[in-house]
Design an enzyme around this catalytic site. Structure first.
Site, PDB file in Angstrom:
ATOM      1  N   SER A  57      45.198  64.759   0.546  1.00  0.00           N
ATOM      2  CA  SER A  57      45.209  64.178   1.679  1.00  0.00           C
ATOM      3  C   SER A  57      44.538  62.736   1.878  1.00  0.00           C
ATOM      4  CB  SER A  57      44.601  65.073   2.717  1.00  0.00           C
ATOM      5  OG  SER A  57      43.533  65.549   2.499  1.00  0.00           O
ATOM      6  N   GLU A  58      43.770  62.551   0.682  1.00  0.00           N
ATOM      7  CA  GLU A  58      43.241  60.912   0.312  1.00  0.00           C
ATOM      8  C   GLU A  58      42.772  60.952  -1.125  1.00  0.00           C
ATOM      9  OE1 GLU A  58      39.905  59.903   2.851  1.00  0.00           O
ATOM     10  OE2 GLU A  58      40.872  60.648   4.663  1.00  0.00           O
ATOM     11  N   ASN A  59      43.138  59.786  -1.540  1.00  0.00           N
ATOM     12  CA  ASN A  59      42.709  59.381  -2.817  1.00  0.00           C
ATOM     13  C   ASN A  59      42.891  57.976  -2.861  1.00  0.00           C
ATOM     14  OD1 ASN A  59      44.387  59.066  -6.198  1.00  0.00           O
ATOM     15  ND2 ASN A  59      41.957  59.719  -5.711  1.00  0.00           N
TER      16      ASN A  59
END
Length: 462
Positions: free
Chosen positions: A363-365
């Protein structure tokens, strides 16, 4: 080699209401803890840029969603602002906010972009914080009412809901390490905030399932693998405690509906357990998620302490371990974070082997870089370093999927350069460059690369 991803893989990016909307005290919105803290201590914010001056999504949402389409996003995550939707925290809705979020969701759907909607991204309404914030069970109830109102208003079109983004961050920042308001340093209060957050999560999950709207609900956790310096039992134990405190304190209740016994015993031993009430364990069990979002930026390197704890110092996680700087590590020098791509694969493998292989997605990187303007050529930021960063992480995601991990997508942080808590616009993360003065948006080289990758559902690599 060609890296192809499964059909219907989620390609997109993530953002949040407090970091993009701006207009933080207009449009009927009440103050959050960020507005309050900025008014009191502007010097704690980089170049004294506060939450009113974020990326202008409240005004430019239609153009920004067109850019998402241009970047071939099939999914996009943002959040709803509790303080905008229900300015008093409980009770009356703000009709301007209802219109704004309805139009935003409808426009995303019209452009073929599936909305992923998160309900809380560090932005406690000030009226709720003044009642004690997450330390107060009344606020837990108020949050569940707010969540239910969102499901009622938007649940016919939103099929992917998330209760919290990185719920450990307000715990660490606000109640342990003094980098978020209310700037408290008190482990017992921190533990209470963490516990009540998971009760709030579970209450919202129950309310969502009661409505039977046909979608799914989850939580987004920043999972930071704890790697021990060595195989020495003292180092291994230190890494295990770091993992219990920073990962499993939220991961276990979200996926197993209960806390790790080892963590409970450790906190009990030091008199740091939050107060539990009858019915809490049944409630937590009801909060097991349908979908887990994984935010991954960097590993946590751990060694055992080599000095005694000062018994008069505040009880802290660091009583049990020290941070370790691994020689030869690859660094993002701007953010001061280690870049360790296999960490993303290790998270997926751990979930597959130890947690029943839940439905999940990255969901985030992302990679924050300072003074990106120096990489401009012919008016475009040539951010090859970001392309390399994403590609190399995706190669490890691909390997995890090939081995059977149930990972359904990859979202980059973030779509457009946005305001980042106390760092404001110091480090830029976007696929799209934002000129704060003119509000002009321009796609970086990485945005073009991502658009190609999403349209081809993969890429070529070494």
């Amino acid at each position: 080699m060609q890296y192809q991803f499964p059909d219907n893989f989620w390609w997109g990016s993530a953002s949040s209401a407090p970091q993009t909307e701006g207009h933080s005290l207009s449009g009927g919105k009440s103050a959050t803890i960020w507005d309050h803290w900025f008014a009191r201590q502007p010097s704690r914010f980089h170049q004294q840029v506060g939450p009113a001056e974020t990326s202008g999504f409240y005004q430019h949402w239609r153009d920004d969603i067109a850019l998402l389409k241009q970047l071939n996003h099939n999914t996009f995550r943002t959040s709803i602002s509790w303080a905008r939707l229900i300015p008093q925290g409980r009770g009356e809705l703000n009709p301007q906010a209802v219109d704004f979020y309805q139009q935003m969701i409808d426009e995303m759907l019209a452009q073929g972009i599936t909305p992923f909607i998160n309900l809380f991204h560090f932005d406690m309404p000030l009226v709720m914080q003044q009642q004690g914030g997450w330390e107060n069970r009344e606020v837990v109830e108020a949050y569940a009412e707010y969540a239910d109102k969102c499901f009622q208003l938007f649940g016919d079109r939103v099929q992917h809901w998330f209760t919290f983004n990185e719920p450990i961050v307000p715990v660490e920042g606000g109640y342990l390490y003094d980098f978020h308001y209310p700037n408290v340093v008190d482990f017992k209060r921190a533990a209470t905030v963490a516990y009540h957050t998971m009760l709030a999560h579970a209450l919202a999950v129950k309310k969502y399932r009661r409505r039977q709207q046909g979608g799914e609900i989850g939580i987004i956790l920043n999972l930071t693998p704890s790697y021990a310096r060595s195989g020495n039992p003292a180092d291994q134990q230190a890494a295990n405690i770091a993992d219990l405190m920073f990962n499993r304190s939220f991961l276990d209740p979200a996926l197993r509906g209960e806390y790790p016994q080892q963590l409970v015993e450790l906190l009990a031993q030091h008199g740091q357990l939050p107060e539990c009430q009858p019915g809490d364990s049944e409630l937590l069990e009801a909060g097991i998620v349908d979908l887990l979002g994984i935010n991954y930026y960097q590993p946590r390197r751990i060694k055992c302490r080599d000095s005694l704890v000062n018994p008069d110092s505040p009880f802290m996680p660091e009583w049990f371990f020290d941070h370790y700087e691994m020689p030869g590590r690859k660094m993002n020098p701007y953010r001061g974070w280690e870049i360790y791509e296999p960490g993303i694969y290790d998270i997926l493998t751990n979930l597959r082997q130890n947690y029943g292989n839940p439905r999940c997605f990255i969901s985030e990187n992302g990679m924050g870089v300072e003074n990106e303007g120096r990489f401009a050529q012919a008016g475009q930021i040539q951010d090859d370093y970001r392309i390399d960063f994403v590609r190399e992480h995706l190669q490890w995601v691909h390997r995890g999927i090939a081995e059977g991990s149930n990972c359904l997508g990859y979202h980059m942080w973030t779509f457009i350069d946005n305001w980042s808590w106390c760092n404001a616009y110091k480090n830029r993360y976007g696929f799209v460059q934002l000129d704060l003065q003119t509000q002009q948006r321009s796609v970086k080289k990485s945005g073009e690369w991502f658009a190609r990758t999403a349209s081809e559902n993969g890429f070529s690599g070494q």
